[in-house]
Enzyme design. Structure first.
Site, PDB file in Angstrom:
ATOM      1  N   GLY A   1       5.462   4.621  -8.598  1.00 27.13           N
ATOM      2  CA  GLY A   1       6.209   3.380  -8.830  1.00 27.13           C
ATOM      3  C   GLY A   1       5.261   2.188  -8.877  1.00 27.13           C
ATOM      4  O   GLY A   1       5.316   1.361  -9.796  1.00 27.13           O
ATOM      5  N   HIS A   2       4.363   2.100  -7.885  1.00 31.10           N
ATOM      6  CA  HIS A   2       3.400   0.993  -7.866  1.00 31.10           C
ATOM      7  C   HIS A   2       2.494   1.051  -9.098  1.00 31.10           C
ATOM      8  O   HIS A   2       2.163   0.017  -9.688  1.00 31.10           O
ATOM      9  CB  HIS A   2       2.506   1.076  -6.624  1.00 31.10           C
ATOM     10  CG  HIS A   2       3.247   0.942  -5.327  1.00 31.10           C
ATOM     11  ND1 HIS A   2       3.382   1.984  -4.437  1.00 31.10           N
ATOM     12  CD2 HIS A   2       3.877  -0.118  -4.766  1.00 31.10           C
ATOM     13  CE1 HIS A   2       4.052   1.569  -3.381  1.00 31.10           C
ATOM     14  NE2 HIS A   2       4.376   0.303  -3.553  1.00 31.10           N
TER      15      HIS A   2
ATOM     16  N   SER B   1       7.698   4.356  -0.586  1.00 32.07           N
ATOM     17  CA  SER B   1       6.690   4.823   0.384  1.00 32.07           C
ATOM     18  C   SER B   1       7.380   5.459   1.584  1.00 32.07           C
ATOM     19  O   SER B   1       6.817   6.319   2.253  1.00 32.07           O
ATOM     20  CB  SER B   1       5.825   3.651   0.853  1.00 32.07           C
ATOM     21  OG  SER B   1       5.235   3.035  -0.264  1.00 32.07           O
ATOM     22  N   ARG B   2       8.612   5.030   1.863  1.00 34.53           N
ATOM     23  CA  ARG B   2       9.327   5.564   3.028  1.00 34.53           C
ATOM     24  C   ARG B   2       9.885   6.974   2.786  1.00 34.53           C
ATOM     25  O   ARG B   2      10.311   7.624   3.747  1.00 34.53           O
ATOM     26  CB  ARG B   2      10.458   4.609   3.446  1.00 34.53           C
ATOM     27  CG  ARG B   2       9.910   3.314   4.048  1.00 34.53           C
ATOM     28  CD  ARG B   2      10.989   2.483   4.717  1.00 34.53           C
ATOM     29  NE  ARG B   2      10.427   1.394   5.489  1.00 34.53           N
ATOM     30  CZ  ARG B   2      10.318   0.122   5.073  1.00 34.53           C
ATOM     31  NH1 ARG B   2      10.740  -0.211   3.876  1.00 34.53           N
ATOM     32  NH2 ARG B   2       9.793  -0.800   5.863  1.00 34.53           N
TER      33      ARG B   2
ATOM     34  N   GLN C   1      12.269  -3.354  -9.658  1.00 26.40           N
ATOM     35  CA  GLN C   1      13.720  -3.537  -9.552  1.00 26.40           C
ATOM     36  C   GLN C   1      14.320  -2.730  -8.394  1.00 26.40           C
ATOM     37  O   GLN C   1      15.443  -2.965  -7.970  1.00 26.40           O
ATOM     38  CB  GLN C   1      14.388  -3.139 -10.860  1.00 26.40           C
ATOM     39  CG  GLN C   1      15.858  -3.521 -10.907  1.00 26.40           C
ATOM     40  CD  GLN C   1      16.598  -2.765 -11.977  1.00 26.40           C
ATOM     41  OE1 GLN C   1      16.227  -2.860 -13.156  1.00 26.40           O
ATOM     42  NE2 GLN C   1      17.624  -2.014 -11.599  1.00 26.40           N
TER      43      GLN C   1
ATOM     44  N   GLN D   1      15.230  -8.505  -3.311  1.00 27.50           N
ATOM     45  CA  GLN D   1      13.943  -9.196  -3.131  1.00 27.50           C
ATOM     46  C   GLN D   1      13.546  -9.935  -4.408  1.00 27.50           C
ATOM     47  O   GLN D   1      13.120 -11.091  -4.384  1.00 27.50           O
ATOM     48  CB  GLN D   1      12.882  -8.156  -2.742  1.00 27.50           C
ATOM     49  CG  GLN D   1      11.453  -8.638  -2.825  1.00 27.50           C
ATOM     50  CD  GLN D   1      10.464  -7.616  -2.293  1.00 27.50           C
ATOM     51  OE1 GLN D   1      10.325  -7.458  -1.104  1.00 27.50           O
ATOM     52  NE2 GLN D   1       9.756  -6.918  -3.174  1.00 27.50           N
TER      53      GLN D   1
ATOM     54  N   VAL E   1      11.206   3.655 -10.780  1.00 22.66           N
ATOM     55  CA  VAL E   1      10.649   4.972 -11.137  1.00 22.66           C
ATOM     56  C   VAL E   1      11.278   5.993 -10.192  1.00 22.66           C
ATOM     57  O   VAL E   1      11.384   5.748  -8.980  1.00 22.66           O
ATOM     58  CB  VAL E   1       9.111   4.979 -11.009  1.00 22.66           C
ATOM     59  CG1 VAL E   1       8.545   6.353 -11.369  1.00 22.66           C
ATOM     60  CG2 VAL E   1       8.501   3.910 -11.918  1.00 22.66           C
TER      61      VAL E   1
ATOM     62  N   ASP F   1      13.664  -3.031  -5.403  1.00 22.73           N
ATOM     63  CA  ASP F   1      14.020  -4.054  -4.415  1.00 22.73           C
ATOM     64  C   ASP F   1      14.684  -5.214  -5.157  1.00 22.73           C
ATOM     65  O   ASP F   1      14.133  -6.319  -5.249  1.00 22.73           O
ATOM     66  CB  ASP F   1      12.773  -4.525  -3.669  1.00 22.73           C
ATOM     67  CG  ASP F   1      12.157  -3.400  -2.858  1.00 22.73           C
ATOM     68  OD1 ASP F   1      12.812  -2.920  -1.935  1.00 22.73           O
ATOM     69  OD2 ASP F   1      11.029  -2.986  -3.180  1.00 22.73           O
TER      70      ASP F   1
ATOM     71  N   GLY G   1       0.816  -1.211   0.000  1.00 26.98           N
ATOM     72  CA  GLY G   1       0.000   0.000   0.000  1.00 26.98           C
ATOM     73  C   GLY G   1       0.844   1.253   0.000  1.00 26.98           C
ATOM     74  O   GLY G   1       2.023   1.219  -0.364  1.00 26.98           O
TER      75      GLY G   1
HETATM   76  O1  PAF Z   1       8.000  -5.030  -1.962  1.00 30.95           O
HETATM   77  C1  PAF Z   1       7.063  -4.999  -1.148  1.00 30.95           C
HETATM   78  O2  PAF Z   1       6.289  -4.041  -1.079  1.00 30.95           O
HETATM   79  C2  PAF Z   1       6.872  -6.181  -0.199  1.00 30.95           C
HETATM   80  O3  PAF Z   1       8.082  -6.696   0.225  1.00 30.95           O
HETATM   81  C3  PAF Z   1       5.963  -7.274  -0.782  1.00 30.95           C
HETATM   82  C4  PAF Z   1       6.594  -7.915  -2.001  1.00 30.95           C
HETATM   83  C5  PAF Z   1       4.613  -6.691  -1.146  1.00 30.95           C
HETATM   84  C6  PAF Z   1       5.756  -8.380   0.249  1.00 30.95           C
HETATM   85  O4  PAF Z   1       5.125  -7.907   1.395  1.00 30.95           O
END
Ligand code: PAF
Length: 285
Positions: A36-37, A186-187, A148, A153, A176, A150, A31
Protein backbone atom coordinates in the site's frame (compact mmCIF):
# COMPACT_ATOMS: atom_id res chain seq x y z
CA UNK A 1 18.61 7.23 -1.62
CA UNK A 2 19.41 9.70 1.14
CA UNK A 3 18.37 9.07 4.75
CA UNK A 4 17.82 12.20 6.82
CA UNK A 5 17.24 11.99 10.56
CA UNK A 6 17.31 15.63 11.64
CA UNK A 7 14.56 18.22 11.17
CA UNK A 8 17.18 20.91 10.59
CA UNK A 9 18.92 18.92 7.84
CA UNK A 10 15.58 18.06 6.20
CA UNK A 11 14.55 21.73 6.15
CA UNK A 12 17.85 22.77 4.57
CA UNK A 13 17.56 20.01 2.01
CA UNK A 14 14.01 21.10 1.14
CA UNK A 15 15.21 24.70 0.61
CA UNK A 16 18.05 23.41 -1.57
CA UNK A 17 15.66 21.39 -3.77
CA UNK A 18 13.30 24.33 -4.08
CA UNK A 19 16.11 26.77 -4.89
CA UNK A 20 16.91 24.81 -8.06
CA UNK A 21 13.24 24.54 -9.03
CA UNK A 22 12.71 20.91 -7.97
CA UNK A 23 9.17 19.94 -7.03
CA UNK A 24 8.86 17.87 -3.87
CA UNK A 25 6.25 15.23 -3.04
CA UNK A 26 5.78 13.83 0.45
CA UNK A 27 4.58 10.34 1.27
CA UNK A 28 3.93 10.40 5.03
CA UNK A 29 4.14 6.98 6.73
CA UNK A 30 4.74 5.40 10.10
CA UNK A 31 6.96 2.76 8.48
CA UNK A 32 6.35 -1.01 8.44
CA UNK A 33 6.01 -0.47 4.72
CA UNK A 34 3.78 -2.73 2.67
CA UNK A 35 2.51 -2.71 -0.92
CA UNK A 36 0.00 0.00 0.00
CA UNK A 37 2.76 2.45 0.95
CA UNK A 38 4.77 1.53 -2.13
CA UNK A 39 1.73 2.25 -4.31
CA UNK A 40 1.66 5.77 -2.80
CA UNK A 41 5.31 6.16 -3.75
CA UNK A 42 4.54 5.06 -7.30
CA UNK A 43 1.83 7.72 -7.59
CA UNK A 44 4.16 10.28 -5.97
CA UNK A 45 6.91 9.65 -8.52
CA UNK A 46 4.55 10.73 -11.31
CA UNK A 47 3.80 14.02 -9.56
CA UNK A 48 7.14 15.64 -8.78
CA UNK A 49 10.94 15.54 -9.12
CA UNK A 50 11.88 14.54 -5.58
CA UNK A 51 10.08 11.94 -3.47
CA UNK A 52 10.43 12.24 0.30
CA UNK A 53 8.98 9.43 2.39
CA UNK A 54 8.68 10.20 6.08
CA UNK A 55 8.99 7.21 8.42
CA UNK A 56 7.94 8.33 11.87
CA UNK A 57 5.82 6.50 14.44
CA UNK A 58 4.08 9.57 15.78
CA UNK A 59 3.53 9.28 19.55
CA UNK A 60 0.85 12.00 19.73
CA UNK A 61 -1.65 10.11 17.59
CA UNK A 62 -1.72 7.06 19.89
CA UNK A 63 -4.06 6.98 22.88
CA UNK A 64 -2.74 5.93 26.31
CA UNK A 65 -3.78 2.27 25.88
CA UNK A 66 -2.96 1.94 22.20
CA UNK A 67 -0.09 0.15 20.46
CA UNK A 68 2.58 2.90 20.29
CA UNK A 69 5.32 0.88 21.97
CA UNK A 70 4.64 -2.34 20.06
CA UNK A 71 3.99 -0.69 16.68
CA UNK A 72 6.35 -2.45 14.21
CA UNK A 73 9.57 -0.52 13.41
CA UNK A 74 11.52 -2.55 10.80
CA UNK A 75 13.53 0.53 9.81
CA UNK A 76 16.37 -1.10 7.79
CA UNK A 77 13.87 -3.20 5.86
CA UNK A 78 11.73 -0.08 5.24
CA UNK A 79 14.77 1.75 3.83
CA UNK A 80 15.56 -1.18 1.54
CA UNK A 81 11.98 -1.29 0.27
CA UNK A 82 11.79 2.49 -0.21
CA UNK A 83 15.08 2.56 -2.11
CA UNK A 84 14.11 -0.39 -4.31
CA UNK A 85 10.87 1.44 -5.17
CA UNK A 86 12.81 4.52 -6.25
CA UNK A 87 12.39 6.82 -3.24
CA UNK A 88 14.86 9.73 -3.16
CA UNK A 89 14.83 10.68 0.52
CA UNK A 90 13.68 8.87 3.65
CA UNK A 91 13.06 11.32 6.48
CA UNK A 92 13.11 9.52 9.84
CA UNK A 93 13.39 12.00 12.69
CA UNK A 94 13.70 11.00 16.34
CA UNK A 95 10.62 11.66 18.49
CA UNK A 96 12.64 14.13 20.56
CA UNK A 97 13.47 16.15 17.45
CA UNK A 98 9.83 16.36 16.34
CA UNK A 99 8.61 17.00 19.89
CA UNK A 100 11.37 18.72 21.86
CA UNK A 101 10.80 19.24 25.60
CA UNK A 102 9.26 22.71 25.23
CA UNK A 103 6.87 21.63 22.46
CA UNK A 104 3.41 22.94 23.32
CA UNK A 105 1.54 23.63 20.05
CA UNK A 106 -0.99 21.37 18.38
CA UNK A 107 -3.37 21.60 15.46
CA UNK A 108 -7.03 20.85 16.15
CA UNK A 109 -9.58 20.47 13.37
CA UNK A 110 -13.02 20.65 14.99
CA UNK A 111 -16.22 18.75 14.16
CA UNK A 112 -15.20 16.09 11.68
CA UNK A 113 -12.51 14.78 14.04
CA UNK A 114 -15.21 13.75 16.54
CA UNK A 115 -17.02 11.52 14.04
CA UNK A 116 -16.32 7.87 13.00
CA UNK A 117 -12.89 6.92 14.48
CA UNK A 118 -12.87 10.12 16.56
CA UNK A 119 -15.55 8.64 18.85
CA UNK A 120 -13.24 5.95 20.21
CA UNK A 121 -9.96 7.80 19.54
CA UNK A 122 -10.69 11.32 20.81
CA UNK A 123 -7.11 12.63 20.63
CA UNK A 124 -5.94 10.69 17.56
CA UNK A 125 -6.62 13.22 14.81
CA UNK A 126 -5.13 16.12 16.72
CA UNK A 127 -1.89 14.09 16.82
CA UNK A 128 -2.18 13.39 13.09
CA UNK A 129 -2.82 16.99 12.01
CA UNK A 130 -0.07 18.27 14.31
CA UNK A 131 2.55 15.92 12.92
CA UNK A 132 1.41 16.35 9.32
CA UNK A 133 1.66 20.14 9.54
CA UNK A 134 5.13 19.78 11.08
CA UNK A 135 6.12 17.47 8.20
CA UNK A 136 4.74 19.97 5.68
CA UNK A 137 6.73 22.75 7.34
CA UNK A 138 10.07 20.98 7.31
CA UNK A 139 9.75 19.07 4.00
CA UNK A 140 7.97 21.92 2.15
CA UNK A 141 6.28 19.57 -0.35
CA UNK A 142 4.32 20.74 -3.37
CA UNK A 143 2.23 17.54 -3.12
CA UNK A 144 1.47 15.00 -0.40
CA UNK A 145 -0.03 11.58 -1.11
CA UNK A 146 -2.39 9.95 1.41
CA UNK A 147 -4.15 6.60 1.12
CA UNK A 148 -7.92 6.42 0.91
CA UNK A 149 -7.75 3.57 3.43
CA UNK A 150 -7.67 6.32 6.08
CA UNK A 151 -10.50 8.26 4.43
CA UNK A 152 -11.39 10.29 7.51
CA UNK A 153 -7.74 11.28 7.96
CA UNK A 154 -7.58 12.38 4.33
CA UNK A 155 -10.74 14.51 4.66
CA UNK A 156 -9.43 16.08 7.89
CA UNK A 157 -6.05 16.90 6.32
CA UNK A 158 -7.75 18.49 3.33
CA UNK A 159 -9.82 20.59 5.78
CA UNK A 160 -6.65 21.68 7.61
CA UNK A 161 -4.87 22.53 4.35
CA UNK A 162 -7.81 24.63 3.21
CA UNK A 163 -8.35 26.33 6.58
CA UNK A 164 -4.66 27.15 7.18
CA UNK A 165 -3.78 27.95 3.54
CA UNK A 166 -1.08 25.26 3.46
CA UNK A 167 0.61 25.52 0.03
CA UNK A 168 0.41 21.80 -0.76
CA UNK A 169 -1.85 19.70 -3.00
CA UNK A 170 -3.29 16.65 -1.26
CA UNK A 171 -3.53 13.63 -3.56
CA UNK A 172 -5.72 10.63 -2.66
CA UNK A 173 -4.47 7.13 -3.53
CA UNK A 174 -6.76 4.09 -3.88
CA UNK A 175 -6.85 1.34 -1.25
CA UNK A 176 -4.57 -1.62 -2.01
CA UNK A 177 -6.05 -4.98 -1.05
CA UNK A 178 -4.92 -8.57 -0.58
CA UNK A 179 -6.23 -11.06 -3.16
CA UNK A 180 -9.19 -11.91 -0.92
CA UNK A 181 -10.08 -8.23 -0.45
CA UNK A 182 -8.57 -7.41 2.96
CA UNK A 183 -7.26 -3.83 2.88
CA UNK A 184 -3.50 -3.72 3.45
CA UNK A 185 -2.49 -2.31 6.84
CA UNK A 186 0.63 -2.52 8.97
CA UNK A 187 -1.64 -3.74 11.77
CA UNK A 188 -2.67 -6.86 9.76
CA UNK A 189 0.60 -8.34 11.08
CA UNK A 190 -1.04 -8.58 14.54
CA UNK A 191 -3.88 -10.85 13.30
CA UNK A 192 -4.05 -14.50 14.31
CA UNK A 193 -4.70 -17.00 11.51
CA UNK A 194 -8.37 -17.33 12.48
CA UNK A 195 -8.79 -13.55 12.61
CA UNK A 196 -7.09 -13.19 9.24
CA UNK A 197 -9.65 -15.61 7.72
CA UNK A 198 -12.58 -13.84 9.40
CA UNK A 199 -11.32 -10.38 8.36
CA UNK A 200 -12.32 -11.06 4.75
CA UNK A 201 -15.94 -10.47 5.84
CA UNK A 202 -15.13 -6.76 6.17
CA UNK A 203 -14.34 -6.18 2.51
CA UNK A 204 -17.05 -8.67 1.47
CA UNK A 205 -19.61 -6.51 3.29
CA UNK A 206 -18.37 -3.37 1.56
CA UNK A 207 -18.43 -5.09 -1.84
CA UNK A 208 -21.99 -6.26 -1.24
CA UNK A 209 -22.98 -2.66 -0.45
CA UNK A 210 -21.29 -1.41 -3.61
CA UNK A 211 -23.32 -3.93 -5.62
CA UNK A 212 -26.61 -2.89 -3.97
CA UNK A 213 -25.78 0.76 -4.64
CA UNK A 214 -25.00 0.09 -8.30
CA UNK A 215 -28.32 -1.82 -8.52
CA UNK A 216 -30.06 1.39 -7.41
CA UNK A 217 -30.41 1.17 -3.61
CA UNK A 218 -30.11 4.66 -2.11
CA UNK A 219 -31.47 4.13 1.42
CA UNK A 220 -28.62 3.64 3.84
CA UNK A 221 -30.42 1.44 6.44
CA UNK A 222 -30.44 -1.72 4.25
CA UNK A 223 -26.85 -1.02 3.17
CA UNK A 224 -25.67 -0.79 6.78
CA UNK A 225 -27.65 -3.94 7.63
CA UNK A 226 -25.86 -5.82 4.82
CA UNK A 227 -22.48 -5.09 6.41
CA UNK A 228 -23.71 -5.82 9.94
CA UNK A 229 -24.99 -9.21 8.74
CA UNK A 230 -21.51 -10.06 7.42
CA UNK A 231 -19.90 -9.02 10.68
CA UNK A 232 -22.37 -11.20 12.59
CA UNK A 233 -21.08 -14.25 10.67
CA UNK A 234 -17.95 -14.33 12.83
CA UNK A 235 -17.73 -14.16 16.61
CA UNK A 236 -14.21 -12.80 16.13
CA UNK A 237 -15.48 -9.51 14.73
CA UNK A 238 -16.65 -6.91 17.24
CA UNK A 239 -17.99 -3.99 15.21
CA UNK A 240 -17.09 -0.52 16.46
CA UNK A 241 -19.07 1.36 13.84
CA UNK A 242 -20.70 0.88 10.46
CA UNK A 243 -21.68 4.27 9.08
CA UNK A 244 -22.65 5.94 5.83
CA UNK A 245 -21.77 9.62 5.91
CA UNK A 246 -21.45 12.59 3.58
CA UNK A 247 -17.97 13.34 2.23
CA UNK A 248 -17.67 16.83 3.71
CA UNK A 249 -18.94 16.94 7.30
CA UNK A 250 -18.97 13.16 7.81
CA UNK A 251 -22.56 13.32 9.04
CA UNK A 252 -24.69 10.17 8.75
CA UNK A 253 -27.16 10.22 5.85
CA UNK A 254 -30.44 8.29 5.52
CA UNK A 255 -30.47 8.45 1.75
CA UNK A 256 -27.56 8.89 -0.64
CA UNK A 257 -28.24 11.83 -2.96
CA UNK A 258 -25.05 11.65 -5.03
CA UNK A 259 -22.05 10.35 -3.11
CA UNK A 260 -21.23 9.00 0.36
CA UNK A 261 -18.51 7.34 2.40
CA UNK A 262 -19.26 3.89 3.79
CA UNK A 263 -16.86 3.47 6.70
CA UNK A 264 -16.39 0.60 9.11
CA UNK A 265 -14.20 -0.14 12.11
CA UNK A 266 -14.05 -3.28 14.18
CA UNK A 267 -11.93 -5.07 16.75
CA UNK A 268 -10.78 -8.61 16.15
CA UNK A 269 -11.55 -10.72 19.21
CA UNK A 270 -8.31 -12.64 19.80
CA UNK A 271 -5.56 -10.07 19.27
CA UNK A 272 -7.76 -6.99 19.87
CA UNK A 273 -6.48 -5.59 16.57
CA UNK A 274 -8.53 -2.65 15.33
CA UNK A 275 -9.24 -2.74 11.58
CA UNK A 276 -10.82 -0.04 9.44
CA UNK A 277 -11.99 -0.08 5.84
CA UNK A 278 -14.24 1.96 3.56
CA UNK A 279 -15.63 2.55 0.11
CA UNK A 280 -16.87 5.68 -1.58
CA UNK A 281 -20.22 5.35 -3.33
CA UNK A 282 -20.98 7.58 -6.30
CA UNK A 283 -17.89 9.76 -6.06
CA UNK A 284 -14.25 9.95 -5.07
CA UNK A 285 -11.95 11.59 -2.56
O1 PAF B 1 -1.48 7.42 7.99
C1 PAF B 1 -0.45 7.36 8.69
O2 PAF B 1 0.38 6.46 8.56
C2 PAF B 1 -0.22 8.44 9.75
O3 PAF B 1 -1.41 8.82 10.36
C3 PAF B 1 0.55 9.65 9.21
C4 PAF B 1 -0.25 10.38 8.16
C5 PAF B 1 1.88 9.21 8.64
C6 PAF B 1 0.81 10.64 10.35
O4 PAF B 1 1.59 10.09 11.35
Amino acid sequence: MKTVTSVHEMTNLAYAFRSVGKRIVLIPTMGALHRGHLSLLKIAKELADVTVMSVFVNPTQFGPHEDYSRYPRPFDEDCRKAEAAGCDVVFAPAAGDMYPPLHSTSVQVDGITTRLCGKSRPTHFQGVTTVVLKLFNCIKPHFAVFGQKDAQQLIIIRRMVEDLYCPVDIVAAPIVRENDGLALSSRNAYLTQEERSAAVLISEGLQAVEKLFSDGERHTAPLIETIEERFAQSSLIAPEYVEIVDLCLLEPVDRIADSALVAVACRMGQSNTRLIDNIILGGRL
